[in-house]
Design an enzyme around this catalytic site. Structure first.
Site, PDB file in Angstrom:
ATOM      1  N   GLU A   6       1.522 -11.400  -4.646  1.00 54.76           N
ATOM      2  CA  GLU A   6       1.890 -12.136  -5.857  1.00 54.76           C
ATOM      3  C   GLU A   6       1.992 -13.626  -5.528  1.00 54.76           C
ATOM      4  O   GLU A   6       1.328 -14.460  -6.126  1.00 54.76           O
ATOM      5  CB  GLU A   6       3.232 -11.620  -6.382  1.00 54.76           C
ATOM      6  CG  GLU A   6       3.767 -12.405  -7.572  1.00 54.76           C
ATOM      7  CD  GLU A   6       5.212 -12.097  -7.867  1.00 54.76           C
ATOM      8  OE1 GLU A   6       5.639 -12.374  -9.011  1.00 54.76           O
ATOM      9  OE2 GLU A   6       5.944 -11.617  -6.976  1.00 54.76           O
ATOM     10  N   HIS A   7       2.862 -13.964  -4.584  1.00 52.90           N
ATOM     11  CA  HIS A   7       2.992 -15.334  -4.087  1.00 52.90           C
ATOM     12  C   HIS A   7       2.436 -15.366  -2.660  1.00 52.90           C
ATOM     13  O   HIS A   7       2.680 -14.457  -1.870  1.00 52.90           O
ATOM     14  CB  HIS A   7       4.457 -15.772  -4.040  1.00 52.90           C
ATOM     15  CG  HIS A   7       5.163 -15.677  -5.348  1.00 52.90           C
ATOM     16  ND1 HIS A   7       5.987 -14.612  -5.675  1.00 52.90           N
ATOM     17  CD2 HIS A   7       5.187 -16.512  -6.413  1.00 52.90           C
ATOM     18  CE1 HIS A   7       6.488 -14.801  -6.884  1.00 52.90           C
ATOM     19  NE2 HIS A   7       6.014 -15.936  -7.358  1.00 52.90           N
TER      20      HIS A   7
ATOM     21  N   ASP B 181       7.966 -21.687  -8.813  1.00 52.55           N
ATOM     22  CA  ASP B 181       8.888 -20.909  -9.640  1.00 52.55           C
ATOM     23  C   ASP B 181       9.513 -21.759 -10.735  1.00 52.55           C
ATOM     24  O   ASP B 181       9.891 -21.235 -11.782  1.00 52.55           O
ATOM     25  CB  ASP B 181      10.012 -20.334  -8.770  1.00 52.55           C
ATOM     26  CG  ASP B 181       9.717 -18.925  -8.306  1.00 52.55           C
ATOM     27  OD1 ASP B 181       8.688 -18.359  -8.719  1.00 52.55           O
ATOM     28  OD2 ASP B 181      10.507 -18.383  -7.510  1.00 52.55           O
TER      29      ASP B 181
ATOM     30  N   GLN C 187      12.428 -15.193  -1.833  1.00 51.21           N
ATOM     31  CA  GLN C 187      11.942 -14.050  -2.604  1.00 51.21           C
ATOM     32  C   GLN C 187      12.769 -12.806  -2.351  1.00 51.21           C
ATOM     33  O   GLN C 187      12.964 -11.983  -3.234  1.00 51.21           O
ATOM     34  CB  GLN C 187      10.473 -13.784  -2.291  1.00 51.21           C
ATOM     35  CG  GLN C 187       9.538 -14.854  -2.801  1.00 51.21           C
ATOM     36  CD  GLN C 187       9.754 -15.153  -4.269  1.00 51.21           C
ATOM     37  OE1 GLN C 187       9.478 -14.337  -5.134  1.00 51.21           O
ATOM     38  NE2 GLN C 187      10.275 -16.340  -4.569  1.00 51.21           N
TER      39      GLN C 187
ATOM     40  N   HIS D 228     -29.035   1.033 -39.053  1.00 48.64           N
ATOM     41  CA  HIS D 228     -29.054  -0.277 -38.386  1.00 48.64           C
ATOM     42  C   HIS D 228     -30.416  -0.946 -38.601  1.00 48.64           C
ATOM     43  O   HIS D 228     -30.502  -2.133 -38.912  1.00 48.64           O
ATOM     44  CB  HIS D 228     -28.801  -0.114 -36.875  1.00 48.64           C
ATOM     45  CG  HIS D 228     -27.359   0.071 -36.500  1.00 48.64           C
ATOM     46  ND1 HIS D 228     -26.640   1.153 -36.898  1.00 48.64           N
ATOM     47  CD2 HIS D 228     -26.524  -0.701 -35.752  1.00 48.64           C
ATOM     48  CE1 HIS D 228     -25.401   1.061 -36.393  1.00 48.64           C
ATOM     49  NE2 HIS D 228     -25.315  -0.074 -35.701  1.00 48.64           N
TER      50      HIS D 228
ATOM     51  N   HIS E 185      15.667 -12.051  -4.727  1.00 50.08           N
ATOM     52  CA  HIS E 185      15.411 -11.640  -6.108  1.00 50.08           C
ATOM     53  C   HIS E 185      16.005 -10.268  -6.398  1.00 50.08           C
ATOM     54  O   HIS E 185      16.615 -10.042  -7.448  1.00 50.08           O
ATOM     55  CB  HIS E 185      13.909 -11.594  -6.390  1.00 50.08           C
ATOM     56  CG  HIS E 185      13.382 -12.850  -7.014  1.00 50.08           C
ATOM     57  ND1 HIS E 185      13.766 -13.290  -8.258  1.00 50.08           N
ATOM     58  CD2 HIS E 185      12.484 -13.757  -6.559  1.00 50.08           C
ATOM     59  CE1 HIS E 185      13.147 -14.421  -8.542  1.00 50.08           C
ATOM     60  NE2 HIS E 185      12.360 -14.722  -7.538  1.00 50.08           N
TER      61      HIS E 185
END
Length: 427
Positions: free
Chosen positions: A322-323, A356, A255, A415, A258
């Site tokens: 996230e992960h 992934d 990660q 109504h 990235h």
């Protein structure tokens, strides 16, 4: 990596801070580009493509000839891998289909729910140092299963004005209907307002850097939905002495490579494991082609020691990764008590990389703590639920008086009249 021992709970917010800018830091730039694209369309897209991507393109659309060229330049081995991943992603997302739900809430009152595809969706695929063709699988496959009629893809070109062949091959394989060579804020603005080259879409999907993330959030102010705030990638691993330090380090680095604004965290009840992982990270880092990027991300990352599992899970839920990889003896405890995470990977042989690419789950996930309130992308992300009802004469008699009373109590006479007229007609 930064080692932190037994941080006090009152310090967790500071300890777990992401290395990202706030919306306020970027919002002015984004709004400016949005205004330009809304006013002048393609000319502005070309202007910023030249400024940011260092290439001027007369035609922003990918041609059939470019797609054919890409098909021929992608190796058969990679094609086979992409096809395997596509099959697994299709299997998992097709299993998420649900049928019509119907119930009679009262005699003569039928209510049901059905799902319909979002007709026009936009996919943002990052390019640059890592062309994420895998993200096309994660977005275009469920979009096709959902039945979206228009699937638009934007991705930034290289300095030669081209997209990575694997991006074009995968997009064509997955049924993308239009591919545009434009990236960044201007791509999100183009999908928001529509230009000559980019159709206006109803919902935008896909990860990106901090600028793209803020641009997506600004798009929601202009009537376009987004999947979630998905910014720089992040990973948290919880590991004890049953984990393999080399495996853990490899996941952290997967990660970290990235981007420089990615963040990785190890939480452990074992100081021995923390020391072993730290050494493995340094050793493995030197072998990576993207080591300079990973090294900068590692500088933003943490090795956190806590004394017990309960403190660990509390801290993990506060972070909302996230992960999230769980490599501990007591994995059931962590799985049961995890409340906030985008996607969970369990055991020594479940690397985050599998999710992934090819296990079948989706890798477009909430970052920056948004896992506390957002889901990752799934089949329902490309659909909306519609409710239906049909009331018979018997049904309106069964619920009509209640509707009249409630409408009158709210002061909404029209109504009430809509029901009273019908009830009177049945007398």
């Amino acid at each position: 990596m930064n080692k932190i021992n037994n941080p006090k709970r009152e310090d967790w917010t500071t300890v777990l801070k992401r290395p990202t800018q706030t919306v306020a830091d970027i919002e002015g730039l984004v709004n400016g580009i949005f205004r330009e694209v809304a006013a002048d369309g393609d000319s502005i897209l070309k202007k910023y493509t030249k400024q940011f991507d260092k290439v001027y393109l007369e035609n922003l659309l990918v041609s059939d000839a470019e797609i054919e060229e890409a098909k021929n330049s992608v190796s058969q081995e990679l094609k086979t891998a992409i096809q395997l991943a596509k099959a697994n992603i299709e299997t998992f997302h097709k299993a998420q289909k649900t049928g019509r739900i119907e119930v009679e809430t009262a005699p003569g009152v039928s209510c049901w729910q059905e799902k319909r595809p979002i007709q026009k969706v936009g996919l943002y695929i990052p390019g640059g140092t890592a062309p994420l063709f895998s993200t096309i699988l994660m977005l275009a496959v469920p979009a096709a299963i959902a039945g979206c009629s228009e699937i638009v893809l934007c991705s930034p070109p290289d300095k030669e004005g081209k997209l990575n062949p694997a991006i074009l091959y995968t997009a064509n394989l997955c049924g993308v209907t239009k591919i545009i060579k434009v990236g960044g804020i201007q791509a999100i603005a183009g999908m928001t307002f529509g230009t000559k080259s980019i159709p206006r879409v109803y919902k935008i999907f896909g990860p990106g850097n901090q600028y793209v993330t803020v641009a997506k959030q600004i798009a929601t102010k202009h009537g376009v939905a987004i999947d979630m705030p998905a910014g720089p990638s992040e990973l948290l691993v919880v590991a004890d002495d049953t984990a393999d330090a080399a495996f853990v380090a490899s996941d952290l680095l997967s990660q970290a490579e990235h981007g420089v604004d990615s963040q990785v965290i190890l939480v452990s009840t074992s100081k021995k494991m923390i020391d072993a992982v730290e050494k493995e990270v340094e050793a493995q880092l030197e072998e990576l082609p993207r080591k300079e990027i990973a090294r900068k991300a590692i500088a933003n990352s943490k090795l956190i020691y806590v004394e017990d599992d309960q403190t660990a899970i509390d801290l993990i839920n506060e972070y909302g990764p996230e992960h999230y990889i769980v490599c501990v003896a007591n994995e059931d405890f962590y799985i049961e008590h995890t409340q906030n995470a985008g996607s969970v990977f369990i055991g020594n042989y479940t690397p985050e990389s599998a999710g992934d690419y090819a296990s079948g789950t989706n890798h477009t996930l909430p970052t920056n703590g948004y896992a506390k309130q957002y889901s990752g992308v799934n089949l329902d992300s490309f659909m909306k639920s519609m409710t239906f009802q049909k009331i018979t004469s018997e049904g309106i008699q069964n619920i009509g008086n209640a509707v009249e009373l409630m409408a009158e109590a709210e002061g909404l006479q029209a109504h009430k009249n809509a029901v009273t007229l019908r009830l009177n007609s049945l007398e």
